[in-house]
Design a protein around this motif. Sequence first.
Motif, mmCIF file in Angstrom:
data_model
loop_
_atom_site.group_PDB
_atom_site.id
_atom_site.type_symbol
_atom_site.label_atom_id
_atom_site.label_comp_id
_atom_site.label_asym_id
_atom_site.label_seq_id
_atom_site.Cartn_x
_atom_site.Cartn_y
_atom_site.Cartn_z
ATOM 1 N N LYS A 1 10.813 10.020 -4.431
ATOM 2 C CA LYS A 1 11.460 9.891 -5.737
ATOM 3 C C LYS A 1 11.294 8.469 -6.238
ATOM 4 O O LYS A 1 11.212 7.524 -5.461
ATOM 5 C CB LYS A 1 12.949 10.217 -5.610
ATOM 6 C CG LYS A 1 13.213 11.650 -5.229
ATOM 7 C CD LYS A 1 14.690 11.899 -5.089
ATOM 8 C CE LYS A 1 14.937 13.338 -4.688
ATOM 9 N NZ LYS A 1 16.366 13.620 -4.560
ATOM 10 N N ASP A 2 11.289 8.354 -7.558
ATOM 11 C CA ASP A 2 11.172 7.038 -8.187
ATOM 12 C C ASP A 2 12.239 6.079 -7.677
ATOM 13 O O ASP A 2 11.958 4.918 -7.388
ATOM 14 C CB ASP A 2 11.305 7.161 -9.700
ATOM 15 C CG ASP A 2 10.005 6.896 -10.431
ATOM 16 O OD1 ASP A 2 9.899 7.369 -11.575
ATOM 17 O OD2 ASP A 2 9.132 6.204 -9.899
ATOM 18 N N VAL B 1 4.864 -3.345 -12.991
ATOM 19 C CA VAL B 1 3.981 -2.178 -13.059
ATOM 20 C C VAL B 1 2.888 -2.386 -14.104
ATOM 21 O O VAL B 1 1.725 -2.042 -13.885
ATOM 22 C CB VAL B 1 4.789 -0.890 -13.354
ATOM 23 C CG1 VAL B 1 3.898 0.241 -13.801
ATOM 24 C CG2 VAL B 1 5.558 -0.469 -12.117
ATOM 25 N N SER B 2 3.265 -2.996 -15.226
ATOM 26 C CA SER B 2 2.263 -3.202 -16.274
ATOM 27 C C SER B 2 1.368 -4.408 -15.973
ATOM 28 O O SER B 2 0.263 -4.499 -16.496
ATOM 29 C CB SER B 2 2.928 -3.362 -17.638
ATOM 30 O OG SER B 2 3.751 -4.498 -17.654
ATOM 31 N N ARG C 1 2.251 3.322 -7.073
ATOM 32 C CA ARG C 1 3.401 4.076 -7.594
ATOM 33 C C ARG C 1 2.967 5.439 -8.106
ATOM 34 O O ARG C 1 3.634 6.447 -7.864
ATOM 35 C CB ARG C 1 4.092 3.293 -8.702
ATOM 36 C CG ARG C 1 5.317 3.998 -9.224
ATOM 37 C CD ARG C 1 6.036 3.175 -10.286
ATOM 38 N NE ARG C 1 6.975 4.019 -10.970
ATOM 39 C CZ ARG C 1 6.683 4.752 -12.045
ATOM 40 N NH1 ARG C 1 5.491 4.711 -12.579
ATOM 41 N NH2 ARG C 1 7.601 5.518 -12.601
ATOM 42 N N TYR C 2 1.836 5.493 -8.786
ATOM 43 C CA TYR C 2 1.337 6.761 -9.327
ATOM 44 C C TYR C 2 1.050 7.755 -8.210
ATOM 45 O O TYR C 2 1.352 8.938 -8.323
ATOM 46 C CB TYR C 2 0.075 6.505 -10.169
ATOM 47 C CG TYR C 2 -0.527 7.769 -10.721
ATOM 48 C CD1 TYR C 2 0.019 8.373 -11.849
ATOM 49 C CD2 TYR C 2 -1.630 8.369 -10.119
ATOM 50 C CE1 TYR C 2 -0.522 9.546 -12.356
ATOM 51 C CE2 TYR C 2 -2.178 9.539 -10.616
ATOM 52 C CZ TYR C 2 -1.614 10.128 -11.734
ATOM 53 O OH TYR C 2 -2.130 11.283 -12.229
ATOM 54 N N VAL C 3 0.478 7.286 -7.117
ATOM 55 C CA VAL C 3 0.156 8.161 -5.982
ATOM 56 C C VAL C 3 1.437 8.686 -5.327
ATOM 57 O O VAL C 3 1.511 9.844 -4.919
ATOM 58 C CB VAL C 3 -0.713 7.416 -4.942
ATOM 59 C CG1 VAL C 3 -0.811 8.185 -3.641
ATOM 60 C CG2 VAL C 3 -2.096 7.144 -5.514
ATOM 61 N N THR D 1 0.839 -1.205 0.000
ATOM 62 C CA THR D 1 0.000 0.000 0.000
ATOM 63 C C THR D 1 0.872 1.252 0.000
ATOM 64 O O THR D 1 2.091 1.181 0.192
ATOM 65 C CB THR D 1 -0.897 0.035 1.253
ATOM 66 O OG1 THR D 1 -0.057 0.176 2.409
ATOM 67 C CG2 THR D 1 -1.760 -1.211 1.370
ATOM 68 N N VAL D 2 0.221 2.371 -0.169
ATOM 69 C CA VAL D 2 0.902 3.660 -0.086
ATOM 70 C C VAL D 2 1.594 3.778 1.269
ATOM 71 O O VAL D 2 2.753 4.197 1.365
ATOM 72 C CB VAL D 2 -0.096 4.821 -0.322
ATOM 73 C CG1 VAL D 2 0.536 6.159 0.010
ATOM 74 C CG2 VAL D 2 -0.621 4.797 -1.750
#
Length: 178
Positions: free
Chosen positions: A114-115, A95-96, A105-107, A44-45
Amino acid sequence: MMGSSSFSWLLGRGGGSTKQRVSLKEEEEFGVTEKLQEFVRGLTVDTFKDFRLYQNDKCDDSVTTGDSIGVDHKHEENIQKDLTDWQQKHALLIVSGVKEFSKVRYVLCPRVMKDIDFWRIYFILAKKFLAPYELRATQKAKLKMMAAKEQEQTDKGVIEVEMTLSKPLDNTSPTIDL
């Protein structure tokens, strides 16, 4: 804030169509198994927010304790080098292939982290699932490199022999008339 160019390899994914183009063999090669996907769906986030990546700003580039690692902030400009080719391909596949993870990841990136930090955390969390696959890839790459080096040496030897054979004979040697 991190520029998107650092992870441009991840931007080229074609949504759901990438999943169709990826073979099961490729997924297996990069460790994208059902068990891993199930594990990743549970991230989760908050899992990423609560993860202590930096411990007291130690900068020793090594795993320190439990769930935290020290990272040298001076070398953050080399972030693209931080992920191996294998890890980049794995990241693209996961991711795909797992929509829930892609949303996490988008959130988070780049608003919250950072990525590169996201992926460092991910690879630490998923290590128990990925270690054998990454080890196999590393061994395979070393074998390829050794074979290429051996082939290069063989080719060099063949060229030297061919060059020796193609040299004209020295005409200054005495001839014998009978």
